[in-house]
Scaffold this motif. Structure first.
Motif, PDB file in Angstrom:
ATOM      1  N   SER A 201       0.824  -1.215   0.000  1.00 59.49           N
ATOM      2  CA  SER A 201       0.000   0.000   0.000  1.00 59.49           C
ATOM      3  C   SER A 201       0.857   1.265   0.000  1.00 59.49           C
ATOM      4  CB  SER A 201      -0.917  -0.008   1.217  1.00 59.49           C
ATOM      5  OG  SER A 201      -0.132  -0.046   2.397  1.00 59.49           O
ATOM      6  N   ASP A 202       2.072   1.188   0.544  1.00 60.49           N
ATOM      7  CA  ASP A 202       2.901   2.389   0.674  1.00 60.49           C
ATOM      8  C   ASP A 202       3.941   2.524  -0.436  1.00 60.49           C
ATOM      9  OD1 ASP A 202       1.434   2.589   2.926  1.00 60.49           O
ATOM     10  OD2 ASP A 202       3.086   2.352   4.349  1.00 60.49           O
ATOM     11  N   ARG A 203       4.050   1.498  -1.272  1.00 66.31           N
ATOM     12  CA  ARG A 203       5.096   1.528  -2.295  1.00 66.31           C
ATOM     13  C   ARG A 203       4.962   2.744  -3.216  1.00 66.31           C
ATOM     14  NH1 ARG A 203       8.673  -2.608  -3.066  1.00 66.31           N
ATOM     15  NH2 ARG A 203       9.222  -1.905  -5.158  1.00 66.31           N
ATOM     16  N   VAL A 204       3.699   3.064  -3.556  1.00 64.36           N
ATOM     17  CA  VAL A 204       3.474   4.170  -4.494  1.00 64.36           C
ATOM     18  C   VAL A 204       4.061   5.476  -3.947  1.00 64.36           C
ATOM     19  CG1 VAL A 204       1.144   4.563  -3.569  1.00 64.36           C
ATOM     20  CG2 VAL A 204       1.713   5.389  -5.836  1.00 64.36           C
ATOM     21  N   VAL A 205       4.003   5.638  -2.628  1.00 63.60           N
ATOM     22  CA  VAL A 205       4.553   6.835  -1.995  1.00 63.60           C
ATOM     23  C   VAL A 205       6.069   6.885  -2.185  1.00 63.60           C
ATOM     24  CG1 VAL A 205       4.974   7.943   0.233  1.00 63.60           C
ATOM     25  CG2 VAL A 205       2.704   7.041  -0.299  1.00 63.60           C
ATOM     26  N   PHE A 206       6.717   5.751  -1.890  1.00 60.74           N
ATOM     27  CA  PHE A 206       8.181   5.756  -1.957  1.00 60.74           C
ATOM     28  C   PHE A 206       8.692   5.749  -3.393  1.00 60.74           C
ATOM     29  CE2 PHE A 206       7.501   4.621   2.441  1.00 60.74           C
ATOM     30  CZ  PHE A 206       8.398   5.477   3.049  1.00 60.74           C
ATOM     31  N   GLU A 207       7.892   5.185  -4.300  1.00 57.83           N
ATOM     32  CA  GLU A 207       8.289   5.260  -5.710  1.00 57.83           C
ATOM     33  C   GLU A 207       8.274   6.707  -6.185  1.00 57.83           C
ATOM     34  OE1 GLU A 207       5.657   2.415  -7.428  1.00 57.83           O
ATOM     35  OE2 GLU A 207       6.985   0.750  -6.895  1.00 57.83           O
TER      36      GLU A 207
ATOM     37  N   LEU B   8       2.797   8.419   7.336  1.00 58.89           N
ATOM     38  CA  LEU B   8       2.898   6.961   7.293  1.00 58.89           C
ATOM     39  C   LEU B   8       3.328   6.413   8.648  1.00 58.89           C
ATOM     40  CD1 LEU B   8       4.615   6.255   3.839  1.00 58.89           C
ATOM     41  CD2 LEU B   8       2.192   6.162   4.406  1.00 58.89           C
ATOM     42  N   ARG B   9       4.130   7.199   9.353  1.00 62.66           N
ATOM     43  CA  ARG B   9       4.567   6.775  10.685  1.00 62.66           C
ATOM     44  C   ARG B   9       3.483   6.975  11.722  1.00 62.66           C
ATOM     45  NH1 ARG B   9       9.704   9.106  13.255  1.00 62.66           N
ATOM     46  NH2 ARG B   9       9.533   7.237  14.540  1.00 62.66           N
ATOM     47  N   GLY B  10       2.446   7.705  11.363  1.00 67.36           N
ATOM     48  CA  GLY B  10       1.383   7.977  12.317  1.00 67.36           C
ATOM     49  C   GLY B  10       1.691   9.124  13.256  1.00 67.36           C
ATOM     50  N   VAL B  11       2.644   9.977  12.870  1.00 69.43           N
ATOM     51  CA  VAL B  11       2.906  11.163  13.694  1.00 69.43           C
ATOM     52  C   VAL B  11       2.487  12.407  12.909  1.00 69.43           C
ATOM     53  CG1 VAL B  11       4.809  10.083  14.922  1.00 69.43           C
ATOM     54  CG2 VAL B  11       5.289  11.424  12.874  1.00 69.43           C
TER      55      VAL B  11
ATOM     56  N   THR C  37      11.729   1.104  11.473  1.00 70.07           N
ATOM     57  CA  THR C  37      13.064   1.720  11.479  1.00 70.07           C
ATOM     58  C   THR C  37      13.321   2.438  10.169  1.00 70.07           C
ATOM     59  OG1 THR C  37      13.740  -0.193  12.770  1.00 70.07           O
ATOM     60  CG2 THR C  37      15.484   1.264  12.007  1.00 70.07           C
ATOM     61  N   PHE C  38      12.912   1.788   9.081  1.00 71.60           N
ATOM     62  CA  PHE C  38      13.088   2.414   7.766  1.00 71.60           C
ATOM     63  C   PHE C  38      12.372   3.763   7.710  1.00 71.60           C
ATOM     64  CE2 PHE C  38      10.935   3.078   3.655  1.00 71.60           C
ATOM     65  CZ  PHE C  38      12.043   3.409   2.891  1.00 71.60           C
ATOM     66  N   LEU C  39      11.131   3.797   8.224  1.00 69.27           N
ATOM     67  CA  LEU C  39      10.368   5.056   8.224  1.00 69.27           C
ATOM     68  C   LEU C  39      11.060   6.108   9.088  1.00 69.27           C
ATOM     69  CD1 LEU C  39       6.631   3.914   8.464  1.00 69.27           C
ATOM     70  CD2 LEU C  39       7.787   4.924   6.508  1.00 69.27           C
ATOM     71  N   GLU C  40      11.608   5.660  10.206  1.00 68.83           N
ATOM     72  CA  GLU C  40      12.276   6.591  11.119  1.00 68.83           C
ATOM     73  C   GLU C  40      13.472   7.250  10.409  1.00 68.83           C
ATOM     74  OE1 GLU C  40      13.512   4.684  14.733  1.00 68.83           O
ATOM     75  OE2 GLU C  40      14.541   6.487  15.437  1.00 68.83           O
ATOM     76  N   VAL C  41      14.266   6.396   9.734  1.00 68.77           N
ATOM     77  CA  VAL C  41      15.449   6.935   9.055  1.00 68.77           C
ATOM     78  C   VAL C  41      15.022   7.825   7.891  1.00 68.77           C
ATOM     79  CG1 VAL C  41      17.540   6.344   7.779  1.00 68.77           C
ATOM     80  CG2 VAL C  41      16.872   4.990   9.754  1.00 68.77           C
TER      81      VAL C  41
END
Lengths: 312, 233
Positions: B95-101, B198-201, B148-152
């Protein structure tokens, strides 16, 4: 000079060998041939640097010419080469047709205003009188102040009576944005002091505050417009301090815009969609005159931006 | 299209022929050439064929070059990060791939644009240094644990926004470069906001974003860079 000529011909030859024969290719080849001639006749060889596009490798490379040899050749990848149409709009994400149309509309409006100016007092006032934003950095700050006034009042209205069925998350987001816009307005008012424009009158009758779509779409438009406004006006500022202040505001506006876009189209590429970010990864930037035209339907008080700096 | 390209280059050439007389002139020329070269380079890539442009710009542009090189380093870091992450199977949910692409596409475009601009002002693009995305062991699960990936990635994006803000003043003498930097800056802010969501913050820290100096940014990203963080200037 001969070395340079040899070097820049090389990838061209390779491209000719590799590319499949078609009409388009031959057009391109003739263009390159003419181009090579022009570049040489223009004496661009004053520098020892050369840059070269190598489409068959999806790369652009450059080199330094020392003693007739190309040294330290570097290349970098051209992104998204597999979707050529997007590269046609290199200067802006808006297709040229739309820009021309809006220009015609603008030109038409100007002519209308000039002819009808004497008959229609409000238009005449907008042309000559109205609230004058001023000139120089003050003018640009007043321009930003006008936009922040618009946004602050809009979100104040939104949060005064939320649309039906609003989720707690959206309620929090819209309240936060309202607080930010009010803080921006206060900040600019304080920075401008006595040079600041008075409070402007706005008309939000086109917005249906009971409809989620109407509210969020208007908010998204305001935020995207705000980002484009700051992006376009930054270069008109002379004081680095003001530039930094504008930068501290614009990235928050961009965060708002991305959030609102995500609310309207969750988990999609819309937060930084291709409609607002071009093929070079650059967000929209617009001149103050275009921005004021875009928000004009919501602004009642006539604004006079004639003295704003147009170019540094 | 080919006509447009030729016009751009003819224009570029005629302006390049003029010898800049003052520092301000140099910057003015750079401003023009940076974007024009980018445009002229991009245009022939649409079809097949090849164009060569000699960039004749005087070399007294140290600050602008260093600023662009610094920006390129950050963009390369981000680009390599997303390229690698998108290749790891199962790391990013479908579901989130489109964002990172989309983000990867922009970072790649920024690397391209800035490198082309740097070449346009007479600079010389350097090869990207090797990266260590675990931050020297601080984030061992960066490519195995999505949180962790989202955090970085949030750290990279937020730092990028602050870095552009801190560097904007260095480009104030060149309106084209400054505008390009501001436009990239706003895109980075959009990325940061979306990753935070995406991280919910919250997508923001307050009504105003902070700026960071080059040294502060380097202190934050240097654990991720192997070898020299600041390249030859």
């Amino acid at each position: 000079m001969r070395a340079f000529a040899l070097w820049f011909r090389r990838p061209y030859r390779r491209a000719r060998v590799i590319s499949s024969p078609s009409r388009q290719v031959s057009n391109q080849e003739s263009a390159v041939r003419t181009l090579a001639h022009k570049v040489r006749s223009l004496r661009l060889l004053a520098s020892n640097r050369a840059i070269c596009a190598e489409p068959h490798k999806n790369r652009v490379s450059c080199g330094i010419i020392y003693n007739r040899h190309i040294r330290e050749r570097r290349s970098w990848v051209m992104p998204e080469i597999e979707t050529p149409p997007s590269w046609l709009t290199v200067s802006d994400v808006r297709p040229p047709a739309v820009r021309r149309r809006s220009f015609l509309k603008f030109a038409g409006a100007t002519i209308l205003a000039t002819t009808a100016g004497s008959l229609w007092p409000r238009l005449a006032q907008a042309q000559g009188g109205g609230v004058n934003l001023g000139s120089g950095d003050i003018g640009i700050l007043n321009f930003a102040y006008a936009l922040e006034q618009l946004e602050a009042l809009f979100y104040t209205k939104v949060t005064a009576s939320f649309y039906a069925g609003i989720s707690p998350g959206e309620r929090e987001i819209l309240s936060d944005i309202r607080d930010h816009e009010i803080a921006h307005r206060r900040f600019l008012k304080k920075a401008l002091g006595r040079a600041g424009i008075p409070d402007l009158q706005f008309d939000f009758s086109a917005v249906n505050f009971r409809s989620r779509d109407s509210v969020l779409q208007t908010a998204r438009t305001f935020e995207d417009t705000g980002v484009a406004a700051y992006n376009g006006a930054g270069q008109l500022l002379r004081d680095p301090g003001y530039l930094l202040a504008a930068g501290r505001i614009v990235s928050v506006e961009a965060r708002h815009a991305a959030t609102l876009r995500d609310l309207l189209a969750p988990r999609s590429a819309a937060f930084a969609g291709d409609d607002i970010v071009n093929a070079f990864g650059l967000g929209l930037a617009d001149r103050p005159s275009s921005i004021l035209k875009a928000v004009a339907p919501y602004v009642v008080t006539p604004i006079n931006a004639d003295n704003l700096p147009r170019r540094r | 299209m080919s006509n447009q390209l030729l016009e751009t280059l003819a224009d570029l050439g005629s302006r390049s022929a003029a010898i800049p007389t003052s520092r301000r002139d140099v910057f003015r020329q750079i401003a023009k050439h940076g974007s024009k070269i980018a445009l002229a380079v991009a245009a022939p890539l649409v079809g097949s064929g090849c164009a060569v442009i000699g960039a004749a710009v005087a070399p007294q542009t140290g600050l602008a070059k260093r600023t662009l090189e610094f920006a390129i380093l950050l963009e390369e870091l981000e680009h390599a990060f997303y390229v690698k992450a998108l290749k790891v199977p199962g790391l990013i949910p479908a579901s989130d791939r489109v964002v990172f692409e989309q983000i990867r596409k922009h970072e790649g475009a920024h690397v391209f644009f800035l490198n082309t601009g740097l070449t346009g002002i007479g600079g010389f693009p350097q090869a990207a240094p090797p990266f260590d995305f675990t931050g020297g062991g601080r984030y061992p699960g960066v490519f195995s644990d999505y949180r962790t990936f989202l955090e970085v990635s949030q750290m990279f994006e937020d730092t990028g926004v602050k870095a552009y803000k801190g560097q904007a003043g260095n480009l104030i003498t060149s309106s084209k470069l400054l505008t390009a930097a501001l436009r990239i800056h706003s895109v980075e802010a959009r990325h940061a906001a979306q990753i935070r969501r995406l991280r919910g913050v919250k997508a923001w820290d307050g009504a105003f974003d902070e700026a960071l100096s080059k040294e502060e940014v380097l202190a934050m990203v240097s654990p991720f860079i192997q070898g020299r963080a600041v390249r030859r200037t």
